[in-house]
Design an enzyme around this catalytic site. Structure first.
Site, mmCIF file in Angstrom:
data_model
loop_
_atom_site.group_PDB
_atom_site.id
_atom_site.type_symbol
_atom_site.label_atom_id
_atom_site.label_comp_id
_atom_site.label_asym_id
_atom_site.label_seq_id
_atom_site.Cartn_x
_atom_site.Cartn_y
_atom_site.Cartn_z
ATOM 1 N N SER A 40 -1.351 7.857 14.277
ATOM 2 C CA SER A 40 -2.565 7.666 13.696
ATOM 3 C C SER A 40 -2.597 6.958 12.257
ATOM 4 C CB SER A 40 -3.283 9.015 13.597
ATOM 5 O OG SER A 40 -4.398 9.309 12.812
ATOM 6 N N THR A 68 -9.039 10.409 -1.386
ATOM 7 C CA THR A 68 -9.258 9.464 -2.469
ATOM 8 C C THR A 68 -10.811 8.982 -2.383
ATOM 9 O OG1 THR A 68 -7.108 8.917 -2.259
ATOM 10 C CG2 THR A 68 -8.513 7.362 -3.491
ATOM 11 N N ASP A 107 0.720 -1.050 -0.024
ATOM 12 C CA ASP A 107 0.076 -0.171 0.028
ATOM 13 C C ASP A 107 0.934 1.184 -0.076
ATOM 14 O OD1 ASP A 107 -2.358 1.736 0.084
ATOM 15 O OD2 ASP A 107 -2.738 1.014 2.061
ATOM 16 N N LYS A 108 0.245 2.171 -0.632
ATOM 17 C CA LYS A 108 1.164 3.804 -0.441
ATOM 18 C C LYS A 108 0.135 4.630 0.574
ATOM 19 C CE LYS A 108 -0.376 6.859 -2.670
ATOM 20 N NZ LYS A 108 -0.856 8.125 -2.833
ATOM 21 N N HIS A 109 0.564 5.619 1.037
ATOM 22 C CA HIS A 109 -0.150 6.480 1.803
ATOM 23 C C HIS A 109 0.369 7.863 1.478
ATOM 24 C CE1 HIS A 109 -3.163 7.625 4.766
ATOM 25 N NE2 HIS A 109 -2.269 8.639 5.215
ATOM 26 N N SER A 110 -0.514 8.728 1.294
ATOM 27 C CA SER A 110 -0.030 10.216 1.227
ATOM 28 C C SER A 110 -0.325 11.291 2.286
ATOM 29 C CB SER A 110 -0.546 10.877 -0.223
ATOM 30 O OG SER A 110 -0.484 12.325 0.005
ATOM 31 N N ARG A 134 -8.665 15.285 18.634
ATOM 32 C CA ARG A 134 -7.464 16.271 18.279
ATOM 33 C C ARG A 134 -7.989 17.164 17.220
ATOM 34 N NH1 ARG A 134 -4.077 12.100 15.178
ATOM 35 N NH2 ARG A 134 -2.720 14.073 14.738
ATOM 36 N N LYS A 141 -3.604 2.334 11.629
ATOM 37 C CA LYS A 141 -4.452 2.007 10.468
ATOM 38 C C LYS A 141 -3.814 1.078 9.312
ATOM 39 C CE LYS A 141 -5.985 6.404 10.406
ATOM 40 N NZ LYS A 141 -6.272 7.764 10.374
ATOM 41 N N LYS A 142 -2.500 1.320 9.029
ATOM 42 C CA LYS A 142 -2.063 0.702 7.938
ATOM 43 C C LYS A 142 -1.512 -0.746 8.603
ATOM 44 C CE LYS A 142 -2.166 3.650 5.007
ATOM 45 N NZ LYS A 142 -3.200 3.306 3.854
HETATM 46 N N1 URA Z 1 -3.948 11.487 8.598
HETATM 47 C C1 URA Z 1 -4.342 10.685 9.666
HETATM 48 O O1 URA Z 1 -4.729 9.884 9.479
HETATM 49 N N2 URA Z 1 -3.811 11.044 10.878
HETATM 50 C C2 URA Z 1 -3.722 12.078 11.222
HETATM 51 O O2 URA Z 1 -3.313 12.422 12.497
HETATM 52 C C3 URA Z 1 -3.236 13.069 10.113
HETATM 53 C C4 URA Z 1 -3.360 12.763 8.877
#
Ligand code: URA
Length: 439
Positions: A185, A122, A82-85, A170, A189-190
């Protein structure tokens, strides 16, 4: 230990033990920590910082606050990648990267988010495809991954629930912009998605969360070190976000650009460079290519043969979208009723772009949310956006505004030129790929 005792430790700048962090995360999920207590600890973490060990502990505790995905029942053949931006304007890389990596033998269960602030999401882009279901049941998700090798979907309720509650807190207590909290954070999730390899695209520039190189580097180092310590092989690239990435920003417009990219109608060079590089990184990480050169060749072959387009089309169909979406995207994607050109006021070169303001202009047009409960208008945004360094003559096109009505279109046409600086001299060019961080 009492919540207030744990808060006191961090308030006084001391280090939290794993047991303190576990208690906090348990309290977030079972409700035994009040909103005020969670906010107080988040603020103490923001102000006093967190060590790498504390950040790894928080990441792992949040990962296990819900279900960790187990893909064994899905019988998938290929590494889970996976990729995350970290978020930008016009960043539609995921829409092309997921099917490219799938076409090269990877499996991409991509859990994506909605737009945040001035940045697009996305999931919002995919919402412009009629019938596309971003919250499929497990059987549908497995079928999509089996047939397409990729599935871009939203976060489920069971995935890292502690993050969902903490993020909400937050968001309203000015504690989002903390490197350890962002790290935990994103990565919780990843990790909960059961991945075997991750590449982070850390955006840097005036359209990114991190506007300085120093800040982006700190975030990227934190993400790479914490992810690897928590058991998820991860690399990162710092990439430029001082202008719209590609030529369009706005949800349906970006999906159209992604389909054009996959069908080889036109590939904006910077968007191509980021997409190729991040895709290739994953192929190497997943053991699908021996080195960068071979990985890039595989990426190009997946694009040029049409296999990446085919995987994208399969993903759309498997998740409920039209079977002929890629043949007729213009037929299915919603179109804004008013389209107006924005013209250059004088001759010169595009020397600077106020990228964040452009993202906010998309929100202003209705393409993003002012409040979490807002519904968005997927039709609106900007296309044919001028690129940094481009020579323009007075009266030449800078962008096309897509708006829901004439008033909104005219407002955007009036404000947009103020976000583009046009100077007599060409600016010094800057690369889109800034730095690579390996584990
Ligand atoms: N994206 C996230 O999932 N968490 C953050 O704290 C900031 C951006």
């Amino acid at each position: 230990m009492l919540a207030q005792e744990i808060i006191r430790i961090k308030r006084d700048g001391q280090t939290l033990a794993r047991s303190h962090i576990d208690a906090f995360v348990r309290g977030l999920v079972d409700g035994s920590w009040s909103e005020g207590q969670a906010a107080a600890l988040a603020m103490a973490m923001y102000l006093k910082g967190m060590s790498r060990t504390e950040t790894v502990d928080l990441t792992q505790a949040m990962t296990h606050s819900g279900r960790v995905m187990d893909w064994r029942a899905a019988h998938l053949h290929g590494p889970l990648l996976d990729k995350h931006s970290t978020g930008g304007v016009g960043d539609k890389v995921s829409l092309m990267l997921a099917p490219i990596v799938a076409a090269c033998g990877g499996v991409v269960p991509m859990i994506s988010g909605r737009g945040l602030g001035h940045t697009g999401g996305t999931l919002d882009k995919l919402a412009s495809i009629p019938g596309y279901n971003t919250a499929p049941d497990v059987a549908t998700l497995h079928r999509a991954l089996q047939s397409a090798g990729c599935a871009i979907i939203g976060q489920t309720a069971e995935l890292a629930p502690a993050d969902r509650r903490l993020y909400g807190i937050r968001d309203v207590t000015a504690t989002v912009e903390s490197v350890p909290l962002i790290t935990a954070s994103i990565l919780s999730k990843k990790l909960a998605a059961g991945l075997q390899g991750l590449v982070m695209d850390v955006k840097v520039g005036n359209g990114a969360f991190a506007d300085s190189l120093a800040m982006a580097t700190t975030l990227a180092e934190s993400l790479v070190q914490v992810a690897n310590s928590a058991g998820l092989p991860t690399r990162a690239w710092l990439t430029d976000m001082n202008q719209v990435l590609g030529s369009a920003c706005g949800n349906a417009l970006e999906v159209q650009e992604a389909v054009n990219f996959l069908t080889d109608q036109w590939r904006e060079p910077r968007l191509l460079e980021v997409t190729r590089t991040l895709s290739a990184e994953l192929l190497v990480m997943g053991g699908l290519a021996a080195d960068d050169a071979q990985a890039l060749q595989q990426v190009d072959a997946a694009l040029d043969s049409g296999r990446a387009l085919e995987q994208f089309a399969r993903m759309v169909t498997a998740l409920g979208g039209p079977a002929d979406f890629c043949q007729r995207p213009g037929h299915y994607l919603p179109q804004a009723p008013v389209q107006l050109p924005v013209l250059a006021p004088h001759d010169g070169f595009v020397a600077a772009v106020a990228t964040r303001d452009i993202g906010l202009a998309v929100v202003e047009l209705g393409g993003g949310r002012r409040q979490a409960s807002d519904t968005i208008d997927t039709r609106v945004g900007f296309s044919q956006f001028a690129q940094l360094g481009q020579a323009v003559q007075a009266g030449e096109l800078l962008a096309v505004v897509h708006a829901a009505d004439a008033n909104a279109a005219e407002r955007a046409c009036r404000t947009l030129p103020g976000f583009l600086q046009i100077t007599p001299q060409a600016p010094v060019g800057s690369p889109v790929l800034i730095r690579r961080l390996l584990a």
